[in-house]
Design an enzyme around this catalytic site. Sequence first.
Site: not given
Length: 480
Positions: A18, A21, A124, A127, A143, A146, A293, A296
């Site tokens: 993504h 990266h 979590c 994570c 979290c 997530h 941010k 998905k």
Amino acid sequence: MKKVYLCTAIPYVNGNPHIGHVMDYLLADVYARYERLAGNEVRFSAGTDEHGNKVFASAKKAGIDIEAYTTENSNKFRSFIDKLDISYTDFIRTTDPEHIRRCQEIWQKLADHIYASEYDGWYCEGCESFVTEKEYNENGGVCPDHQKPYQKLTEKNYYLRIADFKDEIRRRIEQGEMEILPHFRSEEALKLLEDAPDVSISRPRGSLSWGVPVPGDDSQVMYVWMDALPNYITTLGYPDQDIAAWWPAAAQFIGKDILRFHTIIWPAILIGLGLELPRKMVVHGHVLSDGQKMSKSIGNVVDPIEALDRHGLDGMRYFFLMHVDTFADSDFTWQKFDDAYNNELANDLGNLVQRLATLCHKNQISAGERVMNLPFEYIELMDECEFSKAFSYVWKKIQELNKAIDEQKPWELAKAGKTEELQDVLNTLVSQMLSVAHLLEPFLPQTAEKIEAVFASGEITPPKTPLFPKNSSSEKDHLR
């Protein structure tokens, strides 16, 4: 010549590459190419993190054997890095047998700082991380990344005694042995260090089956920190090879979300092994999508391959190195991406190359010599990893070149028959163009090579097609 070692964080292989990266790889690549420009020898490490429950669950969901799944996804990342023309020299997989063996030896070297204890607290799964009671309360038991409640866990784990290293980590950060960039991240790291608990570095095999076995205790599997973080030195052959020629790393490139692990746990491991800390820890911000941010669930995730296909490699590199601040959160929209390509790359640089080459060809100006020097201001910005500012510095030179052509009007000198003055003007412009190409090499390597091919070899001939063809809806280039 000096030896320079650079590292990027290694991503989990349970998903596709993504934009986050992209930033790790591009920033490290710019630094690697800059160091090579300066005449230094560079080793540049990338890789993939392939153990853990998330990876195992993803393989199971896909109905693929875990080893085949990790190989397939690791290859995806390697192919992606190659598409970005990242000039890495080493690629490590945490499932490599040599890496596994070396991690077990590192564990044994740290034995005096490792103890077994019962853990009763919060975890979590997304994570793959334990959180303190304070973090649990601050986040309301959920979290923030997530949006899932933390799990209550009670289990036997091995711990790395962070308390053994706190004073030394603080001293080394404060004295600049490990410079954290941007500098305000140092204060953030030191604040995290104050309350840093001892760190769980294993899980029971019943909770984590896909991982590196703990030496001497087959009921336990190494947790991510003891498996993933050491990749930066196992790549070099540690502990069975002397790594002094390359370690400490000149710079490690990470996202701000893994600051804690790389400025507390990683230094603790290194100090426990008697090794120096990385010289620089370069921490980039997040790329937002239309001010939010990427998620998905929201559906605003930017596919880096789509960006690559849209405007080509250097079109993509241009946006993410110029318009995404090296250190701060920055916003991506497709409109901004298109505007940057058409109005800056195509207009400022592509038009400049075509225009100057046409003037030289018409007036029979021969190629110039490659320029090798690097200006002090450029060096200063690059050494501090202020890449977006360094790129802006180069772009200002491009804009000045465009302005110089407009002001000096070589076409009028040609019309007036002032041949000698015309040649002086065009030769100076060619020299400046080659200087710009040299400074562009770390940022837009393919473009820099094309510019040098036009202006530094034989007869100067305009490119048959513009370096950056505009979209069909764009305004037409106006060339003299």
